[in-house]
Enzyme design. Structure first.
Site, PDB file in Angstrom:
ATOM      1  CG  PHE A 223      70.892  63.970  -6.446  1.00 18.23           C
ATOM      2  CD1 PHE A 223      71.973  64.372  -5.783  1.00 18.23           C
ATOM      3  CD2 PHE A 223      71.102  62.947  -7.139  1.00 18.23           C
ATOM      4  CE1 PHE A 223      73.285  63.851  -6.158  1.00 18.23           C
ATOM      5  CE2 PHE A 223      72.181  62.577  -7.612  1.00 18.23           C
ATOM      6  CZ  PHE A 223      73.363  62.955  -7.298  1.00 18.23           C
ATOM      7  CB  CYS A 273      64.739  73.006   2.847  1.00 18.04           C
ATOM      8  SG  CYS A 273      64.219  73.360   4.488  1.00 18.04           S
TER       9      CYS A 273
HETATM   10  P1  NAD Z   1      60.806  76.569  11.565  1.00 16.16           P
HETATM   11  O1  NAD Z   1      61.255  77.929  11.300  1.00 16.16           O
HETATM   12  O2  NAD Z   1      59.232  76.487  11.152  1.00 16.16           O
HETATM   13  O3  NAD Z   1      60.958  76.270  13.183  1.00 16.16           O
HETATM   14  C1  NAD Z   1      61.921  76.266  14.020  1.00 16.16           C
HETATM   15  C2  NAD Z   1      61.543  76.577  15.567  1.00 16.16           C
HETATM   16  O4  NAD Z   1      62.616  76.533  16.244  1.00 16.16           O
HETATM   17  C3  NAD Z   1      60.962  77.798  15.463  1.00 16.16           C
HETATM   18  O5  NAD Z   1      59.721  77.886  15.931  1.00 16.16           O
HETATM   19  C4  NAD Z   1      61.866  78.894  16.591  1.00 16.16           C
HETATM   20  O6  NAD Z   1      61.161  79.306  17.276  1.00 16.16           O
HETATM   21  C5  NAD Z   1      62.417  77.601  17.522  1.00 16.16           C
HETATM   22  N1  NAD Z   1      63.696  77.940  17.992  1.00 16.16           N
HETATM   23  C6  NAD Z   1      64.772  78.367  17.275  1.00 16.16           C
HETATM   24  N2  NAD Z   1      65.838  78.369  18.401  1.00 16.16           N
HETATM   25  C7  NAD Z   1      65.243  77.812  19.392  1.00 16.16           C
HETATM   26  C8  NAD Z   1      65.711  77.525  20.916  1.00 16.16           C
HETATM   27  N3  NAD Z   1      67.068  78.201  21.061  1.00 16.16           N
HETATM   28  N4  NAD Z   1      65.120  76.904  21.679  1.00 16.16           N
HETATM   29  C9  NAD Z   1      63.809  76.626  21.262  1.00 16.16           C
HETATM   30  N5  NAD Z   1      63.162  76.598  20.135  1.00 16.16           N
HETATM   31  C10 NAD Z   1      63.891  77.515  19.264  1.00 16.16           C
HETATM   32  O7  NAD Z   1      61.543  75.776  10.771  1.00 16.16           O
HETATM   33  P2  NAD Z   1      61.623  74.189  10.063  1.00 16.16           P
HETATM   34  O8  NAD Z   1      60.699  74.517   8.725  1.00 16.16           O
HETATM   35  O9  NAD Z   1      60.610  73.241  11.035  1.00 16.16           O
HETATM   36  O10 NAD Z   1      62.786  73.626   9.668  1.00 16.16           O
HETATM   37  C11 NAD Z   1      63.766  73.205  10.978  1.00 16.16           C
HETATM   38  C12 NAD Z   1      64.716  72.535  10.488  1.00 16.16           C
HETATM   39  O11 NAD Z   1      64.191  71.284   9.690  1.00 16.16           O
HETATM   40  C13 NAD Z   1      65.641  72.985   9.340  1.00 16.16           C
HETATM   41  O12 NAD Z   1      67.003  72.848   9.617  1.00 16.16           O
HETATM   42  C14 NAD Z   1      65.162  72.837   7.975  1.00 16.16           C
HETATM   43  O13 NAD Z   1      66.153  72.807   7.089  1.00 16.16           O
HETATM   44  C15 NAD Z   1      64.843  71.232   8.352  1.00 16.16           C
HETATM   45  N6  NAD Z   1      63.937  70.764   7.473  1.00 16.16           N
HETATM   46  C16 NAD Z   1      62.841  71.389   7.240  1.00 16.16           C
HETATM   47  C17 NAD Z   1      61.688  70.907   6.208  1.00 16.16           C
HETATM   48  C18 NAD Z   1      60.533  71.461   5.918  1.00 16.16           C
HETATM   49  O14 NAD Z   1      59.564  71.038   4.986  1.00 16.16           O
HETATM   50  N7  NAD Z   1      60.236  72.916   6.557  1.00 16.16           N
HETATM   51  C19 NAD Z   1      61.788  69.655   5.976  1.00 16.16           C
HETATM   52  C20 NAD Z   1      63.002  68.566   6.377  1.00 16.16           C
HETATM   53  C21 NAD Z   1      63.991  69.499   7.103  1.00 16.16           C
HETATM   54  C1  UGA Z   2      61.720  69.212  -0.073  1.00 21.03           C
HETATM   55  C2  UGA Z   2      61.846  67.902  -0.188  1.00 21.03           C
HETATM   56  O1  UGA Z   2      61.037  67.304  -1.503  1.00 21.03           O
HETATM   57  C3  UGA Z   2      61.843  67.117   1.105  1.00 21.03           C
HETATM   58  O2  UGA Z   2      62.211  65.822   0.739  1.00 21.03           O
HETATM   59  C4  UGA Z   2      62.790  67.847   2.263  1.00 21.03           C
HETATM   60  O3  UGA Z   2      62.756  67.227   3.401  1.00 21.03           O
HETATM   61  C5  UGA Z   2      62.449  69.242   2.320  1.00 21.03           C
HETATM   62  O4  UGA Z   2      62.313  70.003   1.035  1.00 21.03           O
HETATM   63  C6  UGA Z   2      63.305  70.223   3.192  1.00 21.03           C
HETATM   64  O5  UGA Z   2      64.485  69.562   3.435  1.00 21.03           O
HETATM   65  O6  UGA Z   2      62.862  71.003   3.754  1.00 21.03           O
HETATM   66  P1  UGA Z   2      59.435  70.665   0.103  1.00 21.03           P
HETATM   67  O7  UGA Z   2      60.384  71.876  -0.201  1.00 21.03           O
HETATM   68  O8  UGA Z   2      58.563  70.995   1.280  1.00 21.03           O
HETATM   69  O9  UGA Z   2      60.295  69.495   0.409  1.00 21.03           O
HETATM   70  O10 UGA Z   2      58.411  70.618  -1.044  1.00 21.03           O
HETATM   71  P2  UGA Z   2      58.987  70.034  -2.665  1.00 21.03           P
HETATM   72  O11 UGA Z   2      57.748  69.081  -2.862  1.00 21.03           O
HETATM   73  O12 UGA Z   2      60.367  69.360  -2.589  1.00 21.03           O
HETATM   74  O13 UGA Z   2      58.828  71.043  -3.598  1.00 21.03           O
HETATM   75  C7  UGA Z   2      59.927  72.090  -3.579  1.00 21.03           C
HETATM   76  C8  UGA Z   2      59.822  73.194  -4.533  1.00 21.03           C
HETATM   77  O14 UGA Z   2      59.945  72.518  -5.784  1.00 21.03           O
HETATM   78  C9  UGA Z   2      58.191  73.908  -4.745  1.00 21.03           C
HETATM   79  O15 UGA Z   2      58.437  75.059  -5.161  1.00 21.03           O
HETATM   80  C10 UGA Z   2      57.707  72.757  -5.908  1.00 21.03           C
HETATM   81  O16 UGA Z   2      56.672  73.403  -6.435  1.00 21.03           O
HETATM   82  C11 UGA Z   2      58.883  72.717  -6.841  1.00 21.03           C
HETATM   83  N1  UGA Z   2      58.622  71.480  -7.503  1.00 21.03           N
HETATM   84  C12 UGA Z   2      58.777  70.381  -7.159  1.00 21.03           C
HETATM   85  C13 UGA Z   2      58.766  71.806  -9.003  1.00 21.03           C
HETATM   86  O17 UGA Z   2      58.562  72.952  -9.437  1.00 21.03           O
HETATM   87  N2  UGA Z   2      58.538  70.795  -9.949  1.00 21.03           N
HETATM   88  C14 UGA Z   2      58.522  69.555  -9.401  1.00 21.03           C
HETATM   89  O18 UGA Z   2      58.361  68.487 -10.205  1.00 21.03           O
HETATM   90  C15 UGA Z   2      58.722  69.188  -7.952  1.00 21.03           C
END
Ligand code: NAD
Ligand code: UGA
Length: 458
Positions: A223, A273
């Site tokens: 969304f 993501c």
């Molecule tokens: P990331 O790549 O930064 O971190 C993942 C970590 O897991 C890495 O450091 C990797 O080495 C480790 N890893 C992988 N396999 C492993 C194992 N078998 N044992 C121990 N460590 C292991 O990823 P992230 O951005 O933290 O995202 C993690 C999850 O959270 C994803 O599913 C992502 O979709 C979700 N998520 C991410 C965000 C975000 O803002 N980045 C926000 C919400 C949800």
């Molecule tokens: C997004 C969601 O906002 C989080 O709730 C979620 O947990 C996360 O993904 C995830 O699952 O990884 P993030 O990707 O860190 O967070 O950052 P956002 O602020 O959502 O921005 C995402 C992208 O959209 C950026 O490139 C941003 O510049 C762009 N964006 C955002 C726009 O172009 N316009 C907007 O109005 C808002």
């Protein structure tokens, strides 16, 4: 069952979320483990592996008190009865579902590891974003252990956004906990709710069944991304019609039913993501034979790719259809402000396309230059790229500036000084609708802002 927490995966989610639990709950020991030694060393050092405003303070205040970073995964599994799994779940690049489905190999490896090592009952919590019904597969894998240990799988997806992670974790809109609707499941849900309850109002802690929780995470991202693609589609129309996308966004956002957030037109959404989660949703819909639903969501990603490509096409057309040998300054490479993360950053595609046109690009960013180097390491004409932290130096002698990340400090630059040091005619392409276009035009720039008709001098 003890209250101590292990988190497997010390990335952008595992690090900040667990640091916040340790910060808020001094009575709980929190250990974060990872297979990546360098990452763990960085978490234990003065230079944390990720840049996130406020994170350093939180980590430093609890590290080695009730917050620990380690590579000893087995000890972690044995010592802690609440285990979050926050490993990466990227898009599959091979085999069935390549390009769409989530690659669950890292998650499954963790589940098997927990099963092999655990010698007491555990609550295993999905923190990673996973396809709906993954918990069923996890429960089956865990159920086949040889020891007499019980595992309860919960889903507790993370909604933090990078750049505002600490704020989001301190004061979340909601905490979502999904679990089996059994006595054991409900006990586990309440145990986790009690931990969050130490700083989050219980009304904001939502309890659901497992599948609703898993699917809500994918749906929330779909969304949010859909709103960005929707306003971006309108930005293209604004550029043709003298409507201004900021004015349109403001006008529609004033309607309470629509709301003002996530309506900022841009060069496109990036980040690790949005694209991955929508493609995963598309794949799941297809798996269930819901082709129309799959096509609907696929269009959000198609619109995003269109937005990136048309930005470069506009640059090329404005600059007399040739940018070969011209210096172009790139202001911002991170996928959004306040992070050093460049995963799926639109800047990657823009820079690659400019390099294909043989432009000479100077990339500037306050946090992301190291990642930018890695992201572009394989381009054929890497020698055409200069990395320069100072935006004034980056823009010197440039024919054009492309602003690709909405860093706050870019608003404070002296654009008159920048203009004077550039080649003429000087072009400004604002991919974030970030700098006052009239001010830039008055200085002398030819200005091309997303969602506005261009402002050009003869
Ligand atoms: P990331 O790549 O930064 O971190 C993942 C970590 O897991 C890495 O450091 C990797 O080495 C480790 N890893 C992988 N396999 C492993 C194992 N078998 N044992 C121990 N460590 C292991 O990823 P992230 O951005 O933290 O995202 C993690 C999850 O959270 C994803 O599913 C992502 O979709 C979700 N998520 C991410 C965000 C975000 O803002 N980045 C926000 C919400 C949800
Ligand atoms: C997004 C969601 O906002 C989080 O709730 C979620 O947990 C996360 O993904 C995830 O699952 O990884 P993030 O990707 O860190 O967070 O950052 P956002 O602020 O959502 O921005 C995402 C992208 O959209 C950026 O490139 C941003 O510049 C762009 N964006 C955002 C726009 O172009 N316009 C907007 O109005 C808002």
């Amino acid at each position: 069952m003890n209250n101590n927490i292990l988190c497997i995966g010390a990335g952008y989610v595992g690090g900040p979320t667990m640091a916040m639990i340790a910060y808020k709950c001094h009575d709980i020991n929190v250990t974060i483990v990872d297979i990546n030694q360098d990452r763990i060393d960085a978490w234990n050092s003065d230079e944390l592996p990720i840049y996130e405003p406020g994170l350093e303070e939180v980590v430093k205040s609890r590290r080695d008190k009730n917050l620990f970073f380690s590579t000893d995964i087995e000890k972690g599994i044995i010592d802690n009865d609440i285990i979050f799994v926050s490993v990466n779940t990227p898009t599959k690049t091979f085999g069935h579902g390549a390009g769409y489905a989530a690659d669950l190999q890292y998650w499954e490896k963790c589940a098997r590891h927990i099963r092999e090592v655990a010698n007491s009952d555990k609550i295993v919590i999905e923190k990673s974003t996973l396809p709906v019904r993954t918990a069923a597969a996890m429960a089956r894998i865990l159920a086949h252990g040889s020891k007499n240990t019980q595992f309860t799988v919960l889903s507790n997806p993370e909604f933090l956004a990078e750049g505002t992670a600490i704020e989001d974790l301190q004061n979340p809109d909601r905490v979502l906990i999904g679990g089996p609707q059994t006595e054991q499941g409900k006990y586990a849900i309440e145990k986790l709710a009690t931990i969050y309850g130490q700083w989050v109002d219980d009304k904001k802690i939502l309890r659901t069944n497992l599948w609703s929780s898993e699917l809500s995470k994918l749906t929330a991202n779909a969304f949010l991304a859909q709103r960005v693609s929707s306003i971006n589609s309108i930005s293209a129309l604004c550029e043709k019609t003298e409507a201004d996308v900021s004015e349109v966004a403001h006008a529609i956002g004033a309607d309470k039913r629509i709301g003002p957030k996530f309506l900022k037109a841009s060069i496109g959404f990036g980040g690790s993501c949005f694209k991955k989660d929508i493609l995963n949703l598309v794949y799941i819909c297809e798996t269930y034979g819901l082709t129309e639903c799959a096509d609907y969501w696929k269009q959000v990603v198609i619109m995003n790719e269109y937005q990136e490509s048309r930005f470069v096409a506009r640059m090329l057309k404005a600059m007399f259809n040739t940018i070969a040998g011209k210096k172009i300054a790139i202001l911002g490479f991170a996928f959004k402000a306040d992070t050093g993360d460049t995963r799926e950053s639109p800047a990657i595609k823009v820079c690659r396309e400019l390099l294909q046109e043989n432009a000479i690009i100077t990339i500037s960013d306050p946090q992301a230059l190291k990642s930018a180097k890695n992201d572009l390491a394989d381009v054929a004409n890497f020698e055409n790229i200069i990395f320069e932290a100072n935006p004034y130096k980056a823009a010197k002698d440039a024919h054009a500036i492309a602003l690709l990340t909405d860093w706050q400090n870019y608003k404070e630059l002296d654009f008159k000084k920048i203009y004077e040091a550039m080649e003429k005619p000087a072009f400004f392409f604002d991919g974030r609708n970030h700098i006052d276009s009239q001010m830039l035009y008055d200085i002398g720039f030819n200005v091309y802002t997303i969602g506005q008709t261009e402002k050009t001098h003869i």
